[in-house]
Motif scaffolding. Structure first.
Motif, PDB file in Angstrom:
ATOM      1  N   PHE A   1       9.111  -5.988   2.523  1.00 27.89           N
ATOM      2  CA  PHE A   1      10.642  -6.204   2.636  1.00 27.89           C
ATOM      3  C   PHE A   1      11.336  -5.498   1.649  1.00 27.89           C
ATOM      4  CE2 PHE A   1      14.186  -9.118   1.467  1.00 27.89           C
ATOM      5  CZ  PHE A   1      15.213  -8.540   2.516  1.00 27.89           C
ATOM      6  N   LYS A   2      10.944  -5.748   0.210  1.00 26.63           N
ATOM      7  CA  LYS A   2      11.535  -5.105  -1.038  1.00 26.63           C
ATOM      8  C   LYS A   2      11.404  -3.504  -0.694  1.00 26.63           C
ATOM      9  CE  LYS A   2      11.105  -8.765  -4.183  1.00 26.63           C
ATOM     10  NZ  LYS A   2      10.302  -9.966  -3.348  1.00 26.63           N
ATOM     11  N   GLU A   3      10.221  -3.205  -0.415  1.00 23.47           N
ATOM     12  CA  GLU A   3      10.016  -1.767  -0.141  1.00 23.47           C
ATOM     13  C   GLU A   3      10.953  -1.157   0.959  1.00 23.47           C
ATOM     14  OE1 GLU A   3       8.998   0.839  -1.649  1.00 23.47           O
ATOM     15  OE2 GLU A   3       8.832   2.179  -0.167  1.00 23.47           O
ATOM     16  N   GLY A   4      10.889  -1.810   1.842  1.00 24.49           N
ATOM     17  CA  GLY A   4      11.772  -1.346   3.160  1.00 24.49           C
ATOM     18  C   GLY A   4      13.322  -1.358   2.781  1.00 24.49           C
TER      19      GLY A   4
ATOM     20  N   LYS B   1      17.331   6.275   0.572  1.00 21.42           N
ATOM     21  CA  LYS B   1      17.487   7.458   1.604  1.00 21.42           C
ATOM     22  C   LYS B   1      16.124   8.106   1.691  1.00 21.42           C
ATOM     23  CE  LYS B   1      22.519   7.874   1.182  1.00 21.42           C
ATOM     24  NZ  LYS B   1      22.697   6.931   2.352  1.00 21.42           N
ATOM     25  N   ARG B   2      15.045   7.245   1.668  1.00 22.39           N
ATOM     26  CA  ARG B   2      13.689   7.966   1.862  1.00 22.39           C
ATOM     27  C   ARG B   2      12.963   7.141   2.744  1.00 22.39           C
ATOM     28  NH1 ARG B   2      10.106   4.421  -0.674  1.00 22.39           N
ATOM     29  NH2 ARG B   2      11.258   3.193  -2.282  1.00 22.39           N
ATOM     30  N   LYS B   3      11.751   7.483   3.311  1.00 22.68           N
ATOM     31  CA  LYS B   3      10.797   6.908   4.048  1.00 22.68           C
ATOM     32  C   LYS B   3      10.311   5.664   3.252  1.00 22.68           C
ATOM     33  CE  LYS B   3       9.949   9.944   7.906  1.00 22.68           C
ATOM     34  NZ  LYS B   3       9.620  11.249   7.753  1.00 22.68           N
ATOM     35  N   PRO B   4       9.920   4.742   3.995  1.00 21.17           N
ATOM     36  CA  PRO B   4       9.321   3.485   3.172  1.00 21.17           C
ATOM     37  C   PRO B   4       7.713   3.743   3.070  1.00 21.17           C
ATOM     38  CG  PRO B   4      10.067   2.558   5.402  1.00 21.17           C
ATOM     39  CD  PRO B   4      10.509   4.027   5.294  1.00 21.17           C
ATOM     40  N   GLU B   5       7.096   3.096   2.243  1.00 24.02           N
ATOM     41  CA  GLU B   5       5.826   3.270   1.946  1.00 24.02           C
ATOM     42  C   GLU B   5       5.334   1.842   1.929  1.00 24.02           C
ATOM     43  OE1 GLU B   5       3.937   5.732  -0.911  1.00 24.02           O
ATOM     44  OE2 GLU B   5       5.416   7.127  -0.798  1.00 24.02           O
ATOM     45  N   PHE B   6       4.813   1.326   3.240  1.00 25.37           N
ATOM     46  CA  PHE B   6       4.568  -0.147   3.419  1.00 25.37           C
ATOM     47  C   PHE B   6       3.146  -0.270   2.848  1.00 25.37           C
ATOM     48  CE2 PHE B   6       7.990   0.158   6.488  1.00 25.37           C
ATOM     49  CZ  PHE B   6       8.949  -0.654   5.878  1.00 25.37           C
ATOM     50  N   ARG B   7       2.865  -1.507   2.027  1.00 25.54           N
ATOM     51  CA  ARG B   7       1.586  -1.749   1.807  1.00 25.54           C
ATOM     52  C   ARG B   7       0.924  -2.960   2.436  1.00 25.54           C
ATOM     53  NH1 ARG B   7       2.854  -0.957  -4.070  1.00 25.54           N
ATOM     54  NH2 ARG B   7       1.736  -3.216  -4.186  1.00 25.54           N
ATOM     55  N   GLY B   8       1.616  -3.755   3.383  1.00 26.87           N
ATOM     56  CA  GLY B   8       1.053  -4.886   4.084  1.00 26.87           C
ATOM     57  C   GLY B   8       0.755  -6.017   3.165  1.00 26.87           C
ATOM     58  N   GLU B   9       1.787  -6.104   2.232  1.00 26.12           N
ATOM     59  CA  GLU B   9       1.716  -7.359   1.190  1.00 26.12           C
ATOM     60  C   GLU B   9       3.090  -7.935   0.976  1.00 26.12           C
ATOM     61  OE1 GLU B   9      -1.013  -5.346  -1.485  1.00 26.12           O
ATOM     62  OE2 GLU B   9       0.701  -5.110  -2.801  1.00 26.12           O
TER      63      GLU B   9
ATOM     64  N   ILE C   1       4.909   2.744  15.982  1.00 29.91           N
ATOM     65  CA  ILE C   1       4.952   1.418  15.666  1.00 29.91           C
ATOM     66  C   ILE C   1       4.463   1.437  14.185  1.00 29.91           C
ATOM     67  CG2 ILE C   1       3.888  -0.937  16.117  1.00 29.91           C
ATOM     68  CD1 ILE C   1       3.823  -0.472  19.039  1.00 29.91           C
ATOM     69  N   ILE C   2       3.247   1.934  14.173  1.00 35.79           N
ATOM     70  CA  ILE C   2       2.631   1.924  12.837  1.00 35.79           C
ATOM     71  C   ILE C   2       3.306   2.421  11.751  1.00 35.79           C
ATOM     72  CG2 ILE C   2       0.317   1.292  13.644  1.00 35.79           C
ATOM     73  CD1 ILE C   2      -0.422   4.111  13.098  1.00 35.79           C
ATOM     74  N   LYS C   3       4.409   3.121  11.951  1.00 34.34           N
ATOM     75  CA  LYS C   3       5.474   3.491  10.717  1.00 34.34           C
ATOM     76  C   LYS C   3       5.886   2.390  10.129  1.00 34.34           C
ATOM     77  CE  LYS C   3       6.604   8.125  12.241  1.00 34.34           C
ATOM     78  NZ  LYS C   3       7.236   8.408  13.630  1.00 34.34           N
ATOM     79  N   ASN C   4       5.961   1.218  10.901  1.00 32.49           N
ATOM     80  CA  ASN C   4       6.947  -0.010  10.529  1.00 32.49           C
ATOM     81  C   ASN C   4       5.975  -0.870   9.590  1.00 32.49           C
ATOM     82  OD1 ASN C   4       9.165   0.958  11.798  1.00 32.49           O
ATOM     83  ND2 ASN C   4       8.051   0.320  13.865  1.00 32.49           N
TER      84      ASN C   4
END
Ligand code: CO8
Length: 263
Positions: free
Chosen positions: A245-248, A255-263, A202-205
């Protein structure tokens, strides 16, 4: 840090972003007395305010019980015209604080989850049971009804028919039956380990998206379809405006894994 907090009947262990909250009264099969309920509410508030914690796992000490209910000896000694109602409100408050957490909350049920113990599991987002788990709402055997929101959360989760069967017969069910009625999400030999795996997934999202999903479901269940869809559109609008959302989307296109920052 959370795991430096001193509680009488709870322990908190934190491994990276995953916190494990354990109800720890093994001598009473982790039964919830007033102190434990207050501590659960306090712990939930601290966790809600700790940006380091991305997911919470709730479990019970020992392998015999998750939580065997409200503390029957304490209930038996309560006196006064409002004692029952007050105890119910105290328990409901603890359950609400846990249910309202913006992070995923997973119950790892290793043994008995009865009465208030099942109600505690019901306020979590996901339930994982060991094949040895036994679940039920035996309150009517004591001349009571579920008082920690079980009469409300169980029918919302599994439907009124199945909930009434469990509450009126007071029968205990095993993990497979619980799985078949949607009361638990997974059955696993090591429910704590499985809970960690689900938490990791879950926390990958995006953390904001996770909290908005929870909010949409929680508020939607409390209202009708039309109002629920309005809530969804508002929250969708909020998610749409985030940099997560922009990062996702950028990560998908690159074609890479997202790095979410929670903002
Ligand atoms: N409260 C207090 N003590 C408990 C509880 C409990 N719910 N459950 C177990 N214990 C204690 C036992 O008294 C025993 O203590 P001791 O060793 O000092 O005698 C110890 O834990 C071990 O339990 P057992 O010896 O009974 O273990 P068994 O393996 O023989 O049985 C059971 C396990 C089947 C789980 C059995 O302990 C049992 O039936 N427990 C009670 C289950 C129950 O009815 N739970 C529902 C309680 S009511 C409730 O939750 C209402 C919620 C809403 C309240 C609203 C407030 C107003």
């Amino acid at each position: 840090r959370l795991d430096e907090m001193e509680f009488e009947n709870l322990t908190i262990d934190q491994h990276g972003p995953i916190a494990v909250l354990t109800v720890n009264r093994p001598g009473a099969l982790n039964a919830l007395n007033g102190t434990t309920l207050s501590e659960l509410a306090m712990a939930a508030e601290m966790i809600a305010n700790d940006p380091e914690v991305g997911a919470l796992i709730l479990t019970g000490a020992g392998d015999k019980a998750f939580v065997a209910g409200a503390d029957i000896s304490e209930l038996a000694g309560l006196e006064g015209p409002f004692a029952g109602r007050d105890m119910s409100l105290l328990g409901q408050d603890a359950m609400t604080q846990i249910s309202n957490l913006p992070i995923p909350v997973i119950a790892a049920i290793g043994g008995y989850a009865l009465g208030g113990g099942l109600e505690l599991a019901l306020c979590c987002d996901i339930r994982i049971a060991s094949p040895r788990a036994r679940m039920g709402l035996p309150e009517v055997t004591l001349g009571l009804l579920p008082g920690f929101a079980g009469t409300q959360r169980l029918p919302r989760l599994i439907g009124a028919g199945r909930a009434l069967d469990l509450m009126l017969t007071a029968r205990q069910i095993g993990a497979e039956e619980a799985l078949s009625m949607g009361l638990v999400n997974y059955v696993a030999d090591d429910p704590l380990q499985k809970a960690r795996e689900v938490a990791e997934q879950i926390i990958k999202n995006g953390p904001l998206a996770i909290s908005l999903v929870k909010e949409a479901v929680r508020r939607g269940l409390a209202t009708d379809l039309e109002a629920g869809m309005e809530i969804e559109a508002d929250l969708f609008g909020m998610a749409f405006a985030t940099s997560d959302f922009k990062e996702g989307t950028r990560a998908f296109l690159e074609k890479r894994k997202p790095e979410f920052r929670g903002e």
